[in-house]
Design a protein around this motif. Structure first.
Motif, mmCIF file in Angstrom:
data_model
loop_
_atom_site.group_PDB
_atom_site.id
_atom_site.type_symbol
_atom_site.label_atom_id
_atom_site.label_comp_id
_atom_site.label_asym_id
_atom_site.label_seq_id
_atom_site.Cartn_x
_atom_site.Cartn_y
_atom_site.Cartn_z
ATOM 1 N N GLY A 321 0.805 -1.211 0.000
ATOM 2 C CA GLY A 321 0.000 0.000 0.000
ATOM 3 C C GLY A 321 0.836 1.257 0.000
ATOM 4 O O GLY A 321 0.628 2.165 -0.816
ATOM 5 N N LEU A 324 2.852 1.735 -3.387
ATOM 6 C CA LEU A 324 2.051 2.163 -4.529
ATOM 7 C C LEU A 324 1.503 3.576 -4.339
ATOM 8 O O LEU A 324 1.301 4.299 -5.321
ATOM 9 C CB LEU A 324 0.912 1.174 -4.771
ATOM 10 C CG LEU A 324 1.351 -0.229 -5.225
ATOM 11 C CD1 LEU A 324 0.140 -1.117 -5.488
ATOM 12 C CD2 LEU A 324 2.230 -0.166 -6.466
ATOM 13 N N ARG A 325 1.295 3.998 -3.102
ATOM 14 C CA ARG A 325 0.888 5.384 -2.852
ATOM 15 C C ARG A 325 2.042 6.355 -3.086
ATOM 16 O O ARG A 325 1.825 7.527 -3.406
ATOM 17 C CB ARG A 325 0.391 5.550 -1.411
ATOM 18 C CG ARG A 325 -0.954 4.931 -1.126
ATOM 19 C CD ARG A 325 -1.497 5.370 0.236
ATOM 20 N NE ARG A 325 -0.682 4.909 1.358
ATOM 21 C CZ ARG A 325 -0.854 3.751 1.984
ATOM 22 N NH1 ARG A 325 -1.825 2.918 1.570
ATOM 23 N NH2 ARG A 325 -0.096 3.403 3.009
ATOM 24 N N TYR A 329 1.895 8.195 -11.354
ATOM 25 C CA TYR A 329 1.339 7.356 -12.418
ATOM 26 C C TYR A 329 1.206 8.172 -13.695
ATOM 27 O O TYR A 329 0.806 9.336 -13.676
ATOM 28 C CB TYR A 329 0.006 6.749 -11.975
ATOM 29 C CG TYR A 329 0.225 5.787 -10.820
ATOM 30 C CD1 TYR A 329 0.553 4.455 -11.060
ATOM 31 C CD2 TYR A 329 0.219 6.232 -9.498
ATOM 32 C CE1 TYR A 329 0.834 3.587 -10.016
ATOM 33 C CE2 TYR A 329 0.492 5.366 -8.447
ATOM 34 C CZ TYR A 329 0.800 4.046 -8.709
ATOM 35 O OH TYR A 329 1.087 3.200 -7.678
ATOM 36 N N TRP A 351 -5.877 -5.053 -3.210
ATOM 37 C CA TRP A 351 -5.522 -3.655 -2.992
ATOM 38 C C TRP A 351 -6.147 -2.802 -4.097
ATOM 39 O O TRP A 351 -5.956 -3.082 -5.277
ATOM 40 C CB TRP A 351 -4.001 -3.470 -3.024
ATOM 41 C CG TRP A 351 -3.282 -4.197 -1.927
ATOM 42 C CD1 TRP A 351 -2.882 -5.497 -1.921
ATOM 43 C CD2 TRP A 351 -2.909 -3.646 -0.662
ATOM 44 N NE1 TRP A 351 -2.268 -5.796 -0.737
ATOM 45 C CE2 TRP A 351 -2.260 -4.685 0.067
ATOM 46 C CE3 TRP A 351 -3.031 -2.387 -0.062
ATOM 47 C CZ2 TRP A 351 -1.757 -4.494 1.341
ATOM 48 C CZ3 TRP A 351 -2.521 -2.199 1.208
ATOM 49 C CH2 TRP A 351 -1.897 -3.236 1.897
ATOM 50 N N LEU A 353 -6.116 0.479 -6.105
ATOM 51 C CA LEU A 353 -5.232 1.574 -6.477
ATOM 52 C C LEU A 353 -6.012 2.578 -7.309
ATOM 53 O O LEU A 353 -6.663 2.210 -8.292
ATOM 54 C CB LEU A 353 -4.042 1.035 -7.278
ATOM 55 C CG LEU A 353 -3.121 2.079 -7.926
ATOM 56 C CD1 LEU A 353 -2.416 2.921 -6.877
ATOM 57 C CD2 LEU A 353 -2.114 1.391 -8.846
ATOM 58 N N SER A 355 -5.549 6.614 -9.013
ATOM 59 C CA SER A 355 -4.794 7.840 -9.250
ATOM 60 C C SER A 355 -5.419 8.582 -10.418
ATOM 61 O O SER A 355 -5.863 7.965 -11.396
ATOM 62 C CB SER A 355 -3.323 7.534 -9.559
ATOM 63 O OG SER A 355 -2.637 8.728 -9.924
ATOM 64 N N ALA A 362 -1.885 9.405 -5.382
ATOM 65 C CA ALA A 362 -2.477 8.072 -5.500
ATOM 66 C C ALA A 362 -2.990 7.620 -4.137
ATOM 67 O O ALA A 362 -2.480 8.015 -3.090
ATOM 68 C CB ALA A 362 -1.455 7.068 -6.030
ATOM 69 N N CYS A 364 -4.006 3.861 -2.264
ATOM 70 C CA CYS A 364 -3.955 2.405 -2.382
ATOM 71 C C CYS A 364 -4.279 1.819 -1.019
ATOM 72 O O CYS A 364 -3.507 2.000 -0.066
ATOM 73 C CB CYS A 364 -2.591 1.942 -2.871
ATOM 74 S SG CYS A 364 -2.510 0.156 -3.197
#
Length: 426
Positions: A321, A324-325, A329, A351, A353, A355, A362, A364
């Protein structure tokens, strides 16, 4: 009694104890690492550098009774990720097990303790370079960056880019010019995923030049590219030269480029023009450049470059988490990822996601919604810096699309405008 019957099964032997390294144990610990990698001792200058860079509170040693039989370490790095952020990351290093203690689960024990420690520190990412590329996938590391090596026959190529009259080149002492070069390097880090901020003392690594490790090459040399009017540093290259001659007394030396950085295409071309025009040489080599390096397009005949690609840095998402945050992107995305992580089970699950695309941040978070893509954390690590396409991983059967269109959407979002690249080892 046969020899086989007399020897206990490795699974029945007492498990070595893994604990933090004490300062007075460093010499034995490091010597064990050298033995694990074949036994050759490093030059004193190299050994002193790595001793100074070792973070003792992040170093683990494994003990079988009174004998130290393995170890692993980590550096506290900050890593550039897509979108321009620079995130904390553990640089896994100095991993080795003595030949007498392999195949007994010791590496697994070291990786288990280390990843637990990394998670406790709040670092969402771990990265490493591997002596054997097949080792670390089972611990969730995916190949995240590649490196390009080039061998350039200087007489058979020319540069297509014109020179820049405003750029002045001058030779400089590598150590004396290091502070200015480090400032320029620091300005480049956020521009390419995979690059590392250099913490204090890490500026010594590009200058490492142990005489016994030169392999016949000259001491390290440095050329600076400066603005002719202001003297501002615009780029630099560090290199060494091996002067050689053919049987007919024709110069046949080699220039080995250590590193090169520039603030503009014109400066980059000027530095390469210098390197390709050094007297008494006929070949220029460079071991590690990004796979989208501009030199591929600067030269008149790219076929002459003898370009080779090899694996470089492996990436591990310790906290899916948070990782990916933390990155940006390239396109809007809303996708539910069904992640499998056998070694770090806290990551296993779905999860979501979301964005809005470049510059939009983002979110997540764990979810119970239906999954759109299914993949292991290893593949997520491969795609994380944007150098490996999720669509390519799906073509290999490593990512499964569960909702039509989700794969293309995620692939576009995870992409990077520039190829990720690790500028130096650790």
């Amino acid at each position: 009694m046969t020899a086989d019957a007399a020897a206990p099964d490795a699974r029945e032997l007492p498990a070595p104890i893994v604990r933090a390294l004490a300062p007075q144990e460093w010499e034995a610990w490091y010597r064990g690492l050298e033995v694990a990698f074949g036994g050759q001792e490093e030059e004193p200058q190299e050994r002193e550098l790595w001793r100074g860079l070792t973070e003792l509170d992040r170093s683990l040693s494994a003990w079988d009774g009174p004998a130290q039989v393995g170890g692993a370490g980590a550096f506290s790095f900050r890593l550039a990720v897509p979108g321009g952020a620079v995130l904390p990351a553990a640089g896994v290093t100095m991993v080795g097990v003595l030949p007498t203690h392999r195949r007994r689960g010791l590496l697994t024990a070291l990786m288990r303790r280390q990843l637990d420690d990394i998670r406790a520190r709040g670092e969402a990412l771990a990265v490493l370079t591997a002596s054997e590329s097949a080792i670390y996938g089972r611990f969730g590391y995916g190949l995240g960056t590649w490196r390009l090596s080039l061998t350039v026959p200087r007489a058979k190529v020319r540069l297509r880019s014109p020179g820049d009259a405003s750029v002045r080149l001058r030779l400089a002492d590598p150590a004396e010019s290091s502070p200015a070069c480090e400032r320029l390097y620091a300005s480049r880090v956020a521009l390419r995923p995979g690059m590392l901020e250099r913490r204090p003392d890490w500026e010594r690594l590009p200058l490492l030049d142990a005489p016994g490790s030169r392999g016949g090459y000259s001491p390290l040399q440095c050329v600076l590219a400066e603005d002719r009017g202001t003297g501002q540093l615009l780029g630099y290259a560090r290199y060494a030269v091996d002067v050689a001659w053919t049987a007919a007394d024709v110069p046949a030396g080699t220039v080995r480029v250590r590193d090169i950085e520039a603030q503009s295409p014109q400066v980059y071309a000027a530095l390469w023009s210098f390197l390709l025009d050094l007297d008494l040489t006929d070949t220029v080599t460079v071991r590690s450049r990004p796979v989208d390096d501009p030199l591929l397009h600067l030269v008149s005949d790219p076929r002459r470059l003898d370009a080779r690609i090899s694996d470089s840095m492996f990436v591990r998402l310790v906290d899916v988490g948070a990782a990916l945050r933390g990155r940006g992107y390239a396109a809007p995305v809303e996708v539910v990822l069904d992640v499998t992580d056998e070694f770090c089970p806290w990551n296993t699950g779905r999860w979501k996601l979301h964005s809005g695309g470049p510059g939009k941040g983002a979110v997540c978070e764990p979810t119970t919604e239906r999954a759109d893509l299914a993949l292991a954390v290893r593949e997520l690590g491969s795609a994380y810096l944007g150098g490996t396409n999720l669509t390519a991983l799906a073509a290999a059967g490593l990512v499964t699309e569960l909702r039509d269109g989700a794969l293309a959407e995620a692939s576009r979002a995870f992409a990077s405008d520039v190829a990720p690249w690790l500028p130096h080892g650790f």
